[in-house]
Enzyme design. Sequence first.
Site, short mmCIF file in Angstrom:
data_model
loop_
_atom_site.label_atom_id
_atom_site.label_comp_id
_atom_site.label_asym_id
_atom_site.label_seq_id
_atom_site.Cartn_x
_atom_site.Cartn_y
_atom_site.Cartn_z
N LYS A 10 0.83 -1.20 0.00
CA LYS A 10 0.00 0.00 0.00
C LYS A 10 0.87 1.26 0.00
CE LYS A 10 -3.83 -2.42 2.27
NZ LYS A 10 -4.62 -2.57 3.52
N TYR A 50 -12.08 -2.84 -3.54
CA TYR A 50 -12.60 -2.95 -2.17
C TYR A 50 -14.14 -2.98 -2.14
CZ TYR A 50 -8.08 -2.45 0.21
OH TYR A 50 -6.81 -2.67 0.71
N ASN A 113 -1.90 -0.24 7.41
CA ASN A 113 -1.35 -1.57 7.69
C ASN A 113 -0.47 -2.14 6.58
OD1 ASN A 113 -3.40 -2.16 5.95
ND2 ASN A 113 -4.42 -3.66 7.26
N HIS A 116 -1.59 -5.60 1.53
CA HIS A 116 -2.81 -6.39 1.30
C HIS A 116 -2.41 -7.73 0.71
CE1 HIS A 116 -6.72 -7.53 -0.60
NE2 HIS A 116 -5.91 -8.02 -1.53
N GLU A 127 -8.68 -10.25 -7.98
CA GLU A 127 -7.75 -9.14 -7.79
C GLU A 127 -6.63 -9.16 -8.84
OE1 GLU A 127 -8.84 -9.08 -3.05
OE2 GLU A 127 -6.86 -9.80 -3.65
P1 IDP Z 1 -7.48 -7.58 5.21
O1 IDP Z 1 -6.73 -6.49 4.50
O2 IDP Z 1 -6.67 -8.19 6.32
O3 IDP Z 1 -8.07 -8.61 4.29
P2 IDP Z 1 -10.17 -6.48 5.45
O4 IDP Z 1 -11.12 -6.73 6.59
O5 IDP Z 1 -10.48 -7.12 4.14
O6 IDP Z 1 -8.71 -6.89 5.96
O7 IDP Z 1 -10.07 -4.90 5.27
C1 IDP Z 1 -9.46 -4.35 4.14
C2 IDP Z 1 -8.63 -3.18 4.56
O8 IDP Z 1 -9.49 -2.16 5.06
C3 IDP Z 1 -7.65 -3.44 5.71
O9 IDP Z 1 -6.43 -4.01 5.29
C4 IDP Z 1 -7.45 -2.05 6.26
O10 IDP Z 1 -6.55 -1.30 5.44
C5 IDP Z 1 -8.85 -1.44 6.09
N1 IDP Z 1 -9.65 -1.58 7.30
C6 IDP Z 1 -10.30 -2.68 7.75
N2 IDP Z 1 -10.93 -2.43 8.90
C7 IDP Z 1 -10.68 -1.15 9.19
C8 IDP Z 1 -11.08 -0.29 10.27
O11 IDP Z 1 -11.78 -0.68 11.20
N3 IDP Z 1 -10.62 1.01 10.22
C9 IDP Z 1 -9.84 1.47 9.22
N4 IDP Z 1 -9.46 0.71 8.19
C10 IDP Z 1 -9.87 -0.59 8.18
MG MG Z 2 -9.57 -8.48 2.88
#
Ligand code: IDP
Ligand code: MG
Length: 150
Positions: A10, A50, A113, A116, A127
């Site tokens: 990212k 997304y 974070n 992805h 994807e």
């Molecule tokens: P993942 O990336 O581990 O698959 P997902 O639940 O699919 O997690 O969420 C996609 C992305 O959305 C996360 O990697 C993160 O960047 C963002 N995200 C998920 N939950 C939150 C939140 O509660 N606050 C802010 N960003 C979030």
């Molecule tokens: Mg995900």
Amino acid sequence: MRERTFVLIKPDGVQRGLVGEIVRRFENRGLQLVALKMVRISKALAEEYYAEHKGKAFFEGLVEYVTSGPTVAMLWEGDNAVAVVRKTMGATDPVKAEPGTIRADFGLSIGRNVIHGSDSLESAKREAALFFRPDEIHAYERSQDAWIHG
Ligand code: IDP
Ligand code: MG
């Protein structure tokens, strides 16, 4: 089972100079890099990528985050590649990620974070098709493969 999975470094990962470190971790694991490019994600692509999160409170912020700078998109291949990548990345929230994982070692916040990785083979296919044309994906033999896949 031999799988192919999609990984995106990212914009924070690129800005913080973590591209080499992240690629190194997947290479060290034995996964094979079959596609890689730098992509500035458009709002339209971000919303499609997304789509499953549309309507959630963090959706707008997530689209803003992932479109905020260049990213690095990759495809990695190997036995159980989907699960191996998810384990190597760690939990979505860096606070909950196990030490030694990418998100724990390089992150503090769920909104930044770093990386992805596809959560299933179906997501990986979807994807990969969003980011790569077939001619950008490379099939090649590695002489070390017999020492990695047993
Ligand atoms: P993942 O990336 O581990 O698959 P997902 O639940 O699919 O997690 O969420 C996609 C992305 O959305 C996360 O990697 C993160 O960047 C963002 N995200 C998920 N939950 C939150 C939140 O509660 N606050 C802010 N960003 C979030
Ligand atoms: Mg995900």
